[in-house]
Design a protein around this motif. Structure first.
Motif, PDB file in Angstrom:
ATOM      1  N   LEU A 194       0.846  -1.194   0.000  1.00 39.85           N
ATOM      2  CA  LEU A 194       0.000   0.000   0.000  1.00 39.85           C
ATOM      3  C   LEU A 194       0.885   1.249   0.000  1.00 39.85           C
ATOM      4  O   LEU A 194       1.925   1.292   0.658  1.00 39.85           O
ATOM      5  N   ILE A 195       0.448   2.249  -0.742  1.00 40.21           N
ATOM      6  CA  ILE A 195       1.214   3.485  -0.844  1.00 40.21           C
ATOM      7  C   ILE A 195       0.727   4.481   0.200  1.00 40.21           C
ATOM      8  O   ILE A 195      -0.466   4.796   0.259  1.00 40.21           O
ATOM      9  N   PRO A 196       1.618   4.995   1.060  1.00 38.98           N
ATOM     10  CA  PRO A 196       1.215   5.978   2.068  1.00 38.98           C
ATOM     11  C   PRO A 196       1.006   7.360   1.445  1.00 38.98           C
ATOM     12  O   PRO A 196       1.856   7.858   0.715  1.00 38.98           O
ATOM     13  N   ILE A 197      -0.128   7.965   1.732  1.00 41.18           N
ATOM     14  CA  ILE A 197      -0.427   9.328   1.291  1.00 41.18           C
ATOM     15  C   ILE A 197      -0.426  10.214   2.546  1.00 41.18           C
ATOM     16  O   ILE A 197      -1.379  10.202   3.331  1.00 41.18           O
ATOM     17  N   PHE A 198       0.663  10.940   2.745  1.00 46.76           N
ATOM     18  CA  PHE A 198       0.826  11.740   3.952  1.00 46.76           C
ATOM     19  C   PHE A 198       0.017  13.037   3.874  1.00 46.76           C
ATOM     20  O   PHE A 198      -0.088  13.649   2.816  1.00 46.76           O
ATOM     21  N   THR A 215       0.847  -0.835  -7.709  1.00 48.40           N
ATOM     22  CA  THR A 215       1.181  -1.838  -8.736  1.00 48.40           C
ATOM     23  C   THR A 215       2.507  -2.522  -8.421  1.00 48.40           C
ATOM     24  O   THR A 215       3.112  -3.128  -9.309  1.00 48.40           O
ATOM     25  N   PHE A 216       2.967  -2.405  -7.168  1.00 46.95           N
ATOM     26  CA  PHE A 216       4.183  -3.125  -6.796  1.00 46.95           C
ATOM     27  C   PHE A 216       3.965  -4.613  -7.027  1.00 46.95           C
ATOM     28  O   PHE A 216       2.912  -5.163  -6.666  1.00 46.95           O
ATOM     29  N   ALA A 217       4.967  -5.276  -7.583  1.00 47.64           N
ATOM     30  CA  ALA A 217       4.832  -6.693  -7.935  1.00 47.64           C
ATOM     31  C   ALA A 217       4.672  -7.563  -6.693  1.00 47.64           C
ATOM     32  O   ALA A 217       3.951  -8.561  -6.709  1.00 47.64           O
ATOM     33  N   GLU A 275       9.318  -5.642  -3.179  1.00 42.71           N
ATOM     34  CA  GLU A 275       9.518  -4.433  -3.989  1.00 42.71           C
ATOM     35  C   GLU A 275       9.004  -3.198  -3.241  1.00 42.71           C
ATOM     36  O   GLU A 275       9.607  -2.123  -3.286  1.00 42.71           O
ATOM     37  N   HIS A 276       7.884  -3.372  -2.540  1.00 43.34           N
ATOM     38  CA  HIS A 276       7.314  -2.281  -1.744  1.00 43.34           C
ATOM     39  C   HIS A 276       8.253  -1.887  -0.602  1.00 43.34           C
ATOM     40  O   HIS A 276       8.524  -0.702  -0.375  1.00 43.34           O
ATOM     41  N   LEU A 288       4.825   7.190  -5.577  1.00 43.61           N
ATOM     42  CA  LEU A 288       3.463   7.582  -5.965  1.00 43.61           C
ATOM     43  C   LEU A 288       3.122   7.154  -7.389  1.00 43.61           C
ATOM     44  O   LEU A 288       1.954   6.918  -7.715  1.00 43.61           O
ATOM     45  N   SER A 289       4.154   7.040  -8.237  1.00 47.16           N
ATOM     46  CA  SER A 289       3.900   6.621  -9.625  1.00 47.16           C
ATOM     47  C   SER A 289       3.424   5.171  -9.704  1.00 47.16           C
ATOM     48  O   SER A 289       2.926   4.727 -10.743  1.00 47.16           O
ATOM     49  N   LYS A 290       3.558   4.444  -8.601  1.00 50.69           N
ATOM     50  CA  LYS A 290       3.099   3.055  -8.554  1.00 50.69           C
ATOM     51  C   LYS A 290       1.654   2.934  -8.078  1.00 50.69           C
ATOM     52  O   LYS A 290       1.125   1.841  -7.897  1.00 50.69           O
ATOM     53  N   LYS A 291       1.022   4.085  -7.867  1.00 50.20           N
ATOM     54  CA  LYS A 291      -0.353   4.075  -7.376  1.00 50.20           C
ATOM     55  C   LYS A 291      -1.305   3.561  -8.458  1.00 50.20           C
ATOM     56  O   LYS A 291      -1.149   3.882  -9.637  1.00 50.20           O
TER      57      LYS A 291
END
Length: 325
Positions: free
Chosen positions: A217-221, A267-269, A273-274, A312-315
């Motif tokens: 999961l991508i953190p959005i601060f 979209t991390f595999a 990778e994350h 963020l580009s992986k969102k």
């Protein structure tokens, strides 16, 4: 002994009579002290160590010499009411300069350390080692971090909490600098205390939570520039769901504040990778030109923002976000 005389004459031909007498005294002591002879034989076997960390024979002998010098420093005590207090008198949280004849990868030569605990009646000090902070070199973690200048120092102090060790007062080089003792202020003491809690409890820093509890999961601060500084800190969860975290931080002035992070799919595999992406954010450093004429090419702030934008580009984009592209 008679076999040594021809060689002795050859080796000492350029020495003064006083120097010859001193050498003969050492030889006489050597041949009458089996313990010393055993050490000399061992010293003669010291060679270069070509494996990492590299250590030359000359370097090894220098470390041994400085260790012997420390041993030969006499215990200095002051008797107060029949109690032996060791000298020099040191204060808790004081920055002191030590000579450390380290072995292998241990700290070597002169190093500053923070006296974290001590007893007047004992020689040894519990010391947290430090370095002068260099932004292009030192990566901050939960156990290694910058606490700013101590006392009247111009350079910031980089704490190496995982290098805490017991050191004899005999290894002290200096306790006063430019006429002043350097004592940590209360905020600096609390900053170290917070990090010690990570070592002594099951608490984890925010970065570990993001990597292990919010996998892929991508953190959005809410405020990236502020919250990026929280990643190596312990925190208290106020509330959380799969896509949200509300957490509290405790600051050096005893104040608290609540912060928020939202999370989005990526979209991390895989989780690895994350994790590597978060670690790159943690290990960001500024970029300078050649060391002999350093010019800042990319600041730490810009390096962090660049890496965060890559994350963020992986969102995973929503349909509305895709349509606006």
């Amino acid at each position: 002994m008679n076999e040594l005389l021809p060689n002795f004459s050859r080796y000492t031909s350029s020495c003064t009579e006083e120097e010859k007498a001193e050498i003969m005294s050492v030889i006489d002591t050597l041949f009458n002290d089996n313990d010393l002879l055993k050490i000399i034989k061992e010293l003669a076997t010291v060679t270069d160590d070509s494996e990492e960390p590299l250590q030359t024979r000359t370097d090894s002998l220098d470390r041994i010499f400085r260790f012997i010098k420390a041993i030969n420093n006499p215990n200095r005590v002051n008797v107060v009411n029949s109690e032996r207090n060791f000298l020099p008198i040191i204060k808790k949280f004081q920055l002191v300069l030590f000579d450390l004849p380290g072995v292998g990868g241990e700290l070597n030569k002169a190093h500053y350390g923070i006296v974290w605990d001590l007893k007047l009646t004992r020689d040894e000090l519990l010391v947290i080692m430090t370095n002068s902070y260099k932004d292009y070199k030192h990566i901050e973690t939960s156990t290694r971090f910058n606490i700013g200048p101590v006392g009247n120092q111009s350079l910031s102090t980089f704490v190496i909490l995982d290098q805490i060790q017991t050191i004899s007062r005999k290894k002290i080089i200096a306790t006063v600098f430019d006429g002043q003792e350097l004592i940590l202020n209360e905020a600096q003491q609390k900053r170290i205390d917070r990090s010690i809690s990570l070592l002594s409890t099951k608490e984890i820093p925010l970065s570990e939570f993001l990597m292990n509890k919010k996998r892929k999961l991508i953190p959005i601060f809410d405020d990236f520039e502020v919250q990026i500084e929280h990643l190596n800190m312990p925190f208290k969860i106020i509330s959380q769901s799969k896509f949200h975290l509300s957490y509290m931080l405790f600051f050096e002035d005893d104040s608290t504040k609540i912060f928020n992070i939202n999370f989005e799919l990526s979209t991390f595999a895989n989780a690895s990778e994350h994790r590597n992406a978060i670690r790159r954010l943690l290990r960001a450093l500024p970029t300078y030109s050649a060391a002999d004429s350093p010019v800042l090419i990319e600041s730490l702030k810009d390096a962090r923002l660049r890496i965060y934008n890559e994350i963020l580009s992986k969102k995973v984009l929503s349909e509305s976000e895709i349509s606006t592209k």
